[in-house]
Design an enzyme around this catalytic site. Structure first.
Site, PDB file in Angstrom:
ATOM      1  N   GLN A 151       3.580  44.076  10.781  1.00  0.00           N
ATOM      2  CA  GLN A 151       4.888  43.422  10.731  1.00  0.00           C
ATOM      3  C   GLN A 151       5.001  42.374  11.831  1.00  0.00           C
ATOM      4  O   GLN A 151       4.655  42.626  12.990  1.00  0.00           O
ATOM      5  CB  GLN A 151       5.996  44.485  10.863  1.00  0.00           C
ATOM      6  CG  GLN A 151       7.404  43.954  10.664  1.00  0.00           C
ATOM      7  CD  GLN A 151       7.697  43.455   9.245  1.00  0.00           C
ATOM      8  OE1 GLN A 151       7.069  43.893   8.283  1.00  0.00           O
ATOM      9  NE2 GLN A 151       8.625  42.540   9.125  1.00  0.00           N
ATOM     10  N   ASP A 196      -0.242  41.304   2.582  1.00  0.00           N
ATOM     11  CA  ASP A 196       0.704  40.227   2.872  1.00  0.00           C
ATOM     12  C   ASP A 196       0.104  38.882   2.440  1.00  0.00           C
ATOM     13  O   ASP A 196       0.816  37.890   2.359  1.00  0.00           O
ATOM     14  CB  ASP A 196       0.970  40.140   4.386  1.00  0.00           C
ATOM     15  CG  ASP A 196       2.265  40.817   4.804  1.00  0.00           C
ATOM     16  OD1 ASP A 196       3.212  40.842   4.004  1.00  0.00           O
ATOM     17  OD2 ASP A 196       2.306  41.305   5.955  1.00  0.00           O
ATOM     18  N   LYS A 213      10.540  48.435   3.206  1.00  0.00           N
ATOM     19  CA  LYS A 213       9.193  48.543   2.636  1.00  0.00           C
ATOM     20  C   LYS A 213       8.833  50.016   2.378  1.00  0.00           C
ATOM     21  O   LYS A 213       8.261  50.348   1.341  1.00  0.00           O
ATOM     22  CB  LYS A 213       8.162  47.862   3.558  1.00  0.00           C
ATOM     23  CG  LYS A 213       8.333  46.346   3.555  1.00  0.00           C
ATOM     24  CD  LYS A 213       7.515  45.620   4.610  1.00  0.00           C
ATOM     25  CE  LYS A 213       7.922  44.148   4.634  1.00  0.00           C
ATOM     26  NZ  LYS A 213       7.207  43.333   5.623  1.00  0.00           N
TER      27      LYS A 213
HETATM   28  N1  GUN Z   1       8.140  39.415   9.191  1.00  0.00           N
HETATM   29  C1  GUN Z   1       9.049  38.786   8.405  1.00  0.00           C
HETATM   30  N2  GUN Z   1       8.622  38.754   7.132  1.00  0.00           N
HETATM   31  C2  GUN Z   1       7.422  39.375   7.109  1.00  0.00           C
HETATM   32  C3  GUN Z   1       6.490  39.658   6.059  1.00  0.00           C
HETATM   33  O1  GUN Z   1       6.662  39.323   4.891  1.00  0.00           O
HETATM   34  N3  GUN Z   1       5.369  40.332   6.453  1.00  0.00           N
HETATM   35  C4  GUN Z   1       5.133  40.695   7.734  1.00  0.00           C
HETATM   36  N4  GUN Z   1       4.004  41.328   8.006  1.00  0.00           N
HETATM   37  N5  GUN Z   1       5.967  40.436   8.720  1.00  0.00           N
HETATM   38  C5  GUN Z   1       7.108  39.782   8.402  1.00  0.00           C
END
Ligand code: GUN
Length: 295
Positions: free
Chosen positions: A102, A125, A58
């Site tokens: 996350q 998200d 990211k």
């Molecule tokens: N953990 C696994 N995939 C994701 C995601 O798309 N966003 C977040 N915040 N945590 C994750």
């Protein structure tokens, strides 16, 4: 047996890269117009290896498109109250356009409480109940990232959804449930949602023109469960450990790719299918959040 179909491999890396180029141009344009550069903050709790890898991707993506970013790391011993206070701070930080926490979080912290603390207009998200509900509104705020990525793949490969039989396997709050609503609302599809209580799963999946699988059980969908010519979208990405793999693990999808692909018209690989699209959607949402705050 029917002949093997010359299937099209849906290239999530390429589509994600196309989207990143489009975003890069928009960021440059904003800079030229002296508008604020989008700023994403990422909150990471603990030192889970998979989460660290996702977060690294990211951060790299933010750098690629020219976003500002802030990494906030906390030990896995942080209390829920303390984490809530940090979220409050980011909610109020005028410079941050969007942020994510996350997942997974340590056991002692409630994902629901934390998620609901995020300001919906910074929830890039698309995890909050507000953004989940916003799928059925005329003007959605920020769409749930992974389902948004799946819809973009279908659109960019010109896969018609209107009136099609879509079967979504998995009813999770973060993927299956919002995606099925998006397929109904935006996709105008007839949607069946299957889950762990579904009896005779194969009798449903065999009816699918478009089959989406998001359960996190490697190889749960086999060739006998898929209609000839179906579009197959595999959202599963499970880390399977093994000494034979480089890095000690491999990412495995929910679909048994080698046997299913010859029956499919379109199919996503794992890795390189839906995975890269989640990050593309996160960037699209962050740009949208910045545009909404600072047109
Ligand atoms: N953990 C696994 N995939 C994701 C995601 O798309 N966003 C977040 N915040 N945590 C994750």
């Amino acid at each position: 047996m029917a002949d093997a179909t010359p299937y099209t491999l849906i290239d999530g890396r390429k589509i994600s890269s196309d989207i990143k180029k489009e975003i890069t141009d928009k960021v440059l344009e904003r800079r030229q117009l002296n508008k604020k550069v989008p700023h994403l903050a990422i909150i990471l709790v603990g030192d889970d290896g998979a989460s660290q890898t996702y977060v690294d991707h990211k951060v790299k993506a933010c750098k690629e498109v020219g976003f500002h970013y802030t990494m906030m790391r906390f030990a896995d011993t942080i209390s829920e109250d303390k984490l809530m206070k940090h979220i409050d701070q980011v909610n109020r930080d005028e410079d941050v356009d969007g942020f994510i926490v996350q997942l997974p979080l340590p056991q002692h912290i409630s994902v629901e409480r934390i998620t609901e603390k995020i300001r919906p207009d910074k929830d890039v998200d698309g995890f909050t109940n507000r953004n989940f509900g916003s799928i059925v509104s005329k003007n959605p705020l920020l769409l749930p990232a992974t389902p948004y990525g799946v819809m973009e793949l279908l659109k960019r490969y010109n896969i018609e959804t209107e009136g099609k039989n879509c079967v979504v396997v998995g009813a999770s709050r973060l993927v299956g449930a919002p995606l099925s609503m998006m397929l109904v609302e935006e996709g105008r599809a007839t949607v069946t949602v299957c889950h762990k209580y579904t009896k005779d799963l194969a009798s449903f999946t065999r009816q699918a023109d478009i089959l989406v699988v998001a359960v996190g059980k490697p190889g749960i969908v086999t060739a006998d469960m898929v209609k000839q010519g179906a579009v197959v979208i595999d959202v599963g990405t499970t880390r399977v450990e093994g000494a034979q793999y480089k890095n000690g693990y491999a990412l495995k999808g929910d679909v048994e790719f080698n046997s299913v692909a010859p029956k499919a018209s379109f199919i996503t690989p794992v890795p390189g299918g839906v995975g890269p699209m989640t990050i593309a959607s996160l960037l699209l949402n962050t740009l949208r959040a910045a545009e909404l705050r600072n047109p």
